[in-house]
Design an enzyme around this catalytic site. Sequence first.
Site, mmCIF file in Angstrom:
data_model
loop_
_atom_site.group_PDB
_atom_site.id
_atom_site.type_symbol
_atom_site.label_atom_id
_atom_site.label_comp_id
_atom_site.label_asym_id
_atom_site.label_seq_id
_atom_site.Cartn_x
_atom_site.Cartn_y
_atom_site.Cartn_z
ATOM 1 C CD GLU A 1 -2.849 -1.043 2.513
ATOM 2 O OE1 GLU A 1 -2.717 -0.126 3.259
ATOM 3 O OE2 GLU A 1 -3.863 -1.732 2.589
ATOM 4 C CG LEU A 2 4.949 3.272 2.167
ATOM 5 C CD1 LEU A 2 3.979 4.702 2.687
ATOM 6 C CD2 LEU A 2 6.043 2.819 3.275
#
EC number: 3.2.2.6
Length: 1170
Positions: free
Chosen positions: A84-85
């Site tokens: 996600e990052l």
Amino acid sequence: MAASSEILPESWQVFINFRGADLRNGFISHLAGALTSAGITYYIDTEEVPSEDLTVLFKRIEESEIALSIFSSNYAESKWCLDELVKIMEQVKKGKLRIMPVFFNVKPEEVREQNGEFGLKLYGEGKSKRPNIPNWENALRSVPSKIGLNLANFRNEKELLDKIIDSIKKVLARITRASRVAESLNGISKDSEAKNVDTFSPNSSDFPSTSIDDDLSINSPQYQATIPPASREGERLNTISTVSSTGSIEHPPPNYGIEPRLKEMEEKLDFDSLETKTVGIVGMPGIGKTTLAETLYRKWEHKFERSMFFPDASKMANEHGMCWLQKRLLEELLKDTNLNIGYTTNEHEFCKDVLLLKKVFLVIDNVSSEEQIETLFGKWNWIKNGSKIVITSSDESMLKGFVKDTYVVPSLNSRDSLLWFTNHAFGLDDAQGNLVKLSKHFLNYAKGNPLALGAFGVELCGKDKADWEKRIKTLTLISNKMIQDVLRRRYDELTERQKDIFLDVACFFKSENESYVRHVVNSCDSESTKSWDEITDLKGKFLVNISGGRVEMHDILCTFAKELASQALTEDTRVHLRLWNYQDIMWFLNNELEMENVRGIFLDMSKVPEEMTFDGNIFSNMCNLRYLKIYSSVCHKEGEGIFKFDTVREIQLPLDKVRYLHWMKYPWEKLPSDFNPENLVDLELPYSSIKKVWEGVKDTPILKWANLSYSSKLTNLLGLSNAKNLERLNLEGCTSLLKLPQEMENMKSLVFLNMRRCTSLTCLQSIKVSSLKILILSDCSKLEEFEVISENLEELYLDGTAIKGLPPAAGDLTRLVVLNMEGCTELESLPKRLGKQKALQELVLSGCSKLESVPTDVKDMKHLRLLLLDGTRIRKIPKIKSLKCLCLSRNIAMVNLQDNLKDFSNLKCLVMKNCENLRYLPSLPKCLEYLNVYGCERLESVENPLVADRLTLFLDRSEELRSTFLFTNCHNLFQDAKDSISTYAKWKCHRLAVECYEQDIVSGAFFNTCYPGYIVPSWFDHQAVGSVLEPRLEPHWYNTMLSGIALCAVVSFHENQDPIIGSFSVKCTLQFENEDGSLRFDCDIGCLNEPGMIEADHVFIGYVTCSRLKDHHSIPIHHPTTVKMQFHLTDACKSKVVDCGFRLMYTQSRGCLLEEEVNANFTKLYLGLL
């Protein structure tokens, strides 16, 4: 997965990225409640075990405004959190998302450097072999720890929660405000783009930087340690985010347009290749070179085992010496500051074997000399294949020989300029409407330079309308301090000669012709042979720009230069005096300062008070004066102006070094005897009182331009006899000049001679100026004989003279391109050898009323494009295949136009207005785009078909999509002729429809015609009386075969109308409506631009494409639709539309039409009777 509410919103304001096992049932639940209470929409992944497919999560990230990444001790254990990052940082780099890091029981430096407990979770127990590790590392390194909120800085979690909510609100307010500003300034943006202002930047695409000052060093923590504390500069203007003592977050502005720039740089560097690439990033000061280089470095540094960003190499070299640069570079690449590296010029050789083991990625910022590059890189033989090297510099020419490619950073586009400026001018506050309107002044001035936009934004931030208006008035007079500091550094790096020429251009020669400026400044020091290259050097340093053949300069540079030159008046700046402001000139003269320091004076006499006069010795002590211009900015073309020189005493001009002398309305009979023109390049004495230039003959070895126009007393040109390098001589309006001196033969370089309106000139004596290319004798009304004075003439203007013919030698002007003899009313014939002028492109014989024929050999002219025969008695024109434009207007001798006109295979334009005896028009060439037979009142018939070879519905390459045929005021046309015109109009509309369909053309095609009449042609299937038509279209009227719209209007011109002067247009407003939507747009049917009265009714027919319909999707095609059409006229108030018609133009397949063409009778098909 579930969202924060049962019904998913279209977008989320906040996406929360966190490790569920650590925080879900505690901190996150409290955060969710606080966000809900604040009315902030958010997305939380509620699945305990996320799916392998992260597509939905990634979509949620793309739909969000803010990513709240909460880093906890176990965060790095979750590959889903890390993936996600990675996605979050991709969106951040694109400027589409803002990240707000929160550090929950973990140190920010551990996250960024992946060490400590956080690093163990990432790499421990064999996890270092996970395939996504490099992407995760890069994402973690990119997390801006400075703008994060750290739980350790707060007393408890609730206080942290409150600060998070407060910060999110502020960021959302900024986003909303930026959107409103962008919308409110959209009109400004469109105006800027429509005007297409010639910006200073060589490119006109978007600008990638987030920084407004690329000339300051970077502040990244990993590089601050490489710079001695004494050399570190302050942070950039509003670009480095910080956390205040109270914990509030200040976010940097987004990286507007950074991705396209990064992509272009990445393509140049080709990171996947094994080839070593060296690329220079160049551009004017403040354009964003450093920012682009920084962003590129941060994105790719982890791909290389050795990498370094070397900040501000120029400054480091000045402060620490050249060898320090090399030592610092090698220490960083070898990762050992204890190595015994000396300070020789080529230490690379001692480390070569070690350096060649690994590829390197080097970014060297702000290099200003070749010596710096040579010191840093030595022989370049220590760099391993596949390495990538980037060098930023403000001097493009200096990089040549060192880099294989360069990237010129372009300026900001209009929209990004607006956002960049308002980001700094208004901050988080709402922009006031009155201030938004004033923004355009600063945007136009800055021309997309982010340094200027940001600096002015900061300067104006928090100020009221009065302050803004006051600053607008001083924009071009006073530099912004921040801009001034950056530009001063660039200026100080110039040589003394470069400084002089930079200031000369800004103060005196901005926007002048490039060749002209080069020659004027080239002679600044007669002993120098290198001056010619100074303009090139300044161009390479982006301090001037060559645009459209002129030397231009960005407004911020020009203001800085003029301000610097003005300071020399009151300060000891070692800058020569350049005076152009009237008040400064008066102050200087009244204080009797050092006259020998004056380099140039541009004096606008219209600003001088009436009571003031100037003494004759005003220039006596200005021994170093190079540029002198005395003029009037309010002077009319005829030279009317107020000049206040005391003409009793003769002027003294002991100016040995003067290069440029421009004196409008010079009041004396000649230049003084003490004037030495040895270094003169340009002499301008328009509207003067001189009878001769100076006494006797003087040497003028470098004089290139002389303008003595409208010096009505001038009789003697002998003073210029030795001007061997004179290229242009303007004698226009010298009404007392009887002849040219024989000594003009000495002007071996003369290429341009203008003698327009020399009304006393009766002949050109036998002088030879073989270099002459352009000779203008227009309106020399007493000139009866013309002699060829140069066989190299390319343009000859004899219009308005009294010549009766051209000499036989005129046939030998084989290089002649333009021959203009308009208004030669005594001309009876042309030379029989006229056809030998093979290069001739334009032949103008308009108004030669006695001319009845042209030589038959003109058919051999293979380059003749323009032939103007209006006002002559010529009845037949030889077939000239190359001819594109033919004008036969006002020809009273022509009755029937020749039948072979259709064979003029390249003719695009035919104008035959007011041919009062013309009765018949033959078939026209198929390539014809424009026909105008306005006022041919006896024209009765036209050939059928009107245009030759109309055997197909498909346009060939010789035809254009836009054409106009006008038969205005042709009142005697037979009905058959009108039918032929109408049928041609129908046929043309069909052909355009087919072509638009075949080539998928949605705009650009247009056809219109008009002729006397009062009946709408029958092929218009929707007709109405009056100016309003409301047809009802059946379902499915709109399909892929629809290509255009044909419109018809019958316009009634009242008998008592005033003469129509200028132009008027016939237009139609169409509104499509059904139960599901509506669409409204305007169409042009035709226009007229003819002086005089339009008699009787006229039929106007026009075809336009369906681009507006195809671009609009609110009208469902399967519903019945009503169309309301309102026909109207502009600028013809006493006329009106009395009937109208409409037809949708559909096309068919190519095969069906071809079959019809083959099997049908052509005449019937053409007449539309099938």
